[in-house]
Design a protein around this motif. Sequence first.
Motif, PDB file in Angstrom:
ATOM      1  N   ASP A 177       0.862  -1.183   0.000  1.00  0.00           N
ATOM      2  CA  ASP A 177       0.000   0.000   0.000  1.00  0.00           C
ATOM      3  C   ASP A 177       0.900   1.235   0.000  1.00  0.00           C
ATOM      4  O   ASP A 177       1.721   1.405   0.912  1.00  0.00           O
ATOM      5  N   PRO A 178       0.784   2.104  -1.001  1.00  0.00           N
ATOM      6  CA  PRO A 178       1.635   3.302  -1.033  1.00  0.00           C
ATOM      7  C   PRO A 178       1.532   4.138   0.240  1.00  0.00           C
ATOM      8  O   PRO A 178       2.488   4.823   0.617  1.00  0.00           O
ATOM      9  N   ARG A 179       0.384   4.049   0.936  1.00  0.00           N
ATOM     10  CA  ARG A 179       0.238   4.815   2.173  1.00  0.00           C
ATOM     11  C   ARG A 179       1.194   4.315   3.246  1.00  0.00           C
ATOM     12  O   ARG A 179       1.616   5.083   4.123  1.00  0.00           O
ATOM     13  N   PHE A 180       1.535   3.033   3.188  1.00  0.00           N
ATOM     14  CA  PHE A 180       2.527   2.489   4.120  1.00  0.00           C
ATOM     15  C   PHE A 180       3.880   3.157   3.897  1.00  0.00           C
ATOM     16  O   PHE A 180       4.574   3.527   4.854  1.00  0.00           O
ATOM     17  N   ASP A 182       4.298   6.091   2.395  1.00  0.00           N
ATOM     18  CA  ASP A 182       4.144   7.502   2.740  1.00  0.00           C
ATOM     19  C   ASP A 182       4.319   7.718   4.238  1.00  0.00           C
ATOM     20  O   ASP A 182       4.876   8.723   4.678  1.00  0.00           O
ATOM     21  N   GLU A 183       3.844   6.773   5.042  1.00  0.00           N
ATOM     22  CA  GLU A 183       3.979   6.881   6.501  1.00  0.00           C
ATOM     23  C   GLU A 183       5.444   6.888   6.919  1.00  0.00           C
ATOM     24  O   GLU A 183       5.830   7.565   7.865  1.00  0.00           O
ATOM     25  N   TYR A 321      -4.212  14.738  -9.224  1.00  0.00           N
ATOM     26  CA  TYR A 321      -3.533  15.646  -8.292  1.00  0.00           C
ATOM     27  C   TYR A 321      -3.430  17.023  -8.930  1.00  0.00           C
ATOM     28  O   TYR A 321      -3.001  17.153 -10.075  1.00  0.00           O
ATOM     29  N   ARG A 370       6.117  10.397  -6.394  1.00  0.00           N
ATOM     30  CA  ARG A 370       5.437  10.309  -5.093  1.00  0.00           C
ATOM     31  C   ARG A 370       5.726   8.987  -4.386  1.00  0.00           C
ATOM     32  O   ARG A 370       5.334   8.796  -3.236  1.00  0.00           O
ATOM     33  N   HIS A 372       4.440   6.161  -5.463  1.00  0.00           N
ATOM     34  CA  HIS A 372       3.243   5.336  -5.633  1.00  0.00           C
ATOM     35  C   HIS A 372       3.505   4.224  -6.650  1.00  0.00           C
ATOM     36  O   HIS A 372       4.583   4.167  -7.259  1.00  0.00           O
TER      37      HIS A 372
END
Length: 548
Positions: A177-180, A182-183, A321, A370, A372
């Motif tokens: 997960d790209p959010r992982f 990003d964190e 975006y 990013r 991603h």
Amino acid sequence: MTRSSQDDELLSTPSEPVSPPAGIDRRTFFVRHAAIGAAAVMTGTTWAPEARAQQAATEAAAQQAKREAAGGDAGLKMSSALSPDLDVVKSSKGPVMTVADEFYKVGPGPSSSHTIGPMRITYDFYQRVAKLPADQLSQATGLKVHLFGSLSATGKGHGTERAALAGLVGKEPATVDPRFLDEMIAKPDQTYPVKVGNKTFNLSLADIVYDATKGDFPHPNTMTARLMAGDKVLYEQEYYSVGGGFIEWKGYEPPKKGAPKYPYATMKELRQHAEANDLSVADVMMANEIAVSGRNEEEINAFLDKIANAMIATVKTGLSYKDDVLPGPIKLHSKAATVYERAMDDTYMSDRAIGLVSAFALAASEENARGHLVITAPTGGSAGVMPAIVYALTQSGRAVPMDKIRQGLLAGLAVGYLCKHNATLAAAEGGCQAEIGVASAMAAALITQVLNQPPRVIENAAESALEHHLGMTCDPVAGYVQVPCIERCAFGAVKAWAAAMIATNEIASRHRVDLDTTIKTLSDTAKDMNPKYKETSEAGLAQNLVLC
């Protein structure tokens, strides 16, 4: 004697071809030979061909001796020489054996060599460690990864430490997960538990060590992963991220594969198979994919559909975006959405088309920046080129059907495979010509295959696109895959379209340069290129652009 006849005499060459003496670098000899001839013209001096060759040899030998005395490329940060033990080197001596699911990979940006490769490496190490004997695991206190060469020099900007840590805690490139990730940027001191046997370790970015940038490494992208018991190494494996997300390790043995139905190691051989059997380039590639991978046509088409849809999704997400600021110290604003909106208002359709293709490439490349998910085609740094073309062909008035896109992706693979086989896909080895140049050539092949062009036209289009990226260096500012990388994807996509239009409108048989010659030139240029310009952030824009 007239001035013209005098010049002819001064520039005359011997009837027998000039060759450098044994032990003299061929390139240096011919450079000196040409320089002496030019000086003769300017000064009006007459040089006999034999004397000119002798003087060139003397000067080349002196230059070579001076270089050797200085320790070769003295002062350069790292070597880009490859160990002959690497499979990527050994496999270049036989027919192409790469298959689609090895080449087209889904994973996090911004670099296939610096994020997807390292994440695959540490995930592989995580799996190896889990299989170790219980008594060995009972002594373990943690895991460590050491980055070397280009991975160490530009790993910070490429997110290598995050990718490596993600792999250690069990994340795979295609499903993370790209959010992982990003964190990890937002919380650099965060710890992450990983269970090995009956032990649980808390790992952090501090467990990824930026080690030596200079050394005699088997590959410019070398790294080691270690299971530790305090300061003692319990288990260690050396790995190499060899470009395009491909990985190897010390003692690597390639997987067993079937024999290709139409074996080829050059474009000439591939084209001969196609023409002799009345096949398209895509037909030859499909037959080989089936024979080498052992999969059937339906399975291969399903994979190609997955890749095409992932490319389309990447562009769509990137366009969503609006003027955000990309990660890192450059503070670069995204512009894909703005370019798209303004291009739609262009009065002339030709201007609009160029603007839209550029916007699509910027969108996918900004997604890469990013961190991603993107698709290696052939790399993360060039991940805007092919998706831009696929998006333009399918999400516009053309609405090209998916079966045509599959054929185009197969033709693109033919070019990508040949560049990997006979040159390189890694910027750390060959500069940006190996990434954007190859991506543009693949995209040109895709377009011409979609247009049902014969093999020679597809070759001509790919050759033109690659030719006009030769010599392109890799100098990412601050080590981030943003400047000049993002805009280069847009230029690579537009060049691919230009190459396809030229190839489909010229007389194909008159195209003077063949793809094999250009791929060899890519390889030669990679070897000659100063290592400072191979993804080290030591020169070029990386050195001259001041960040405020």
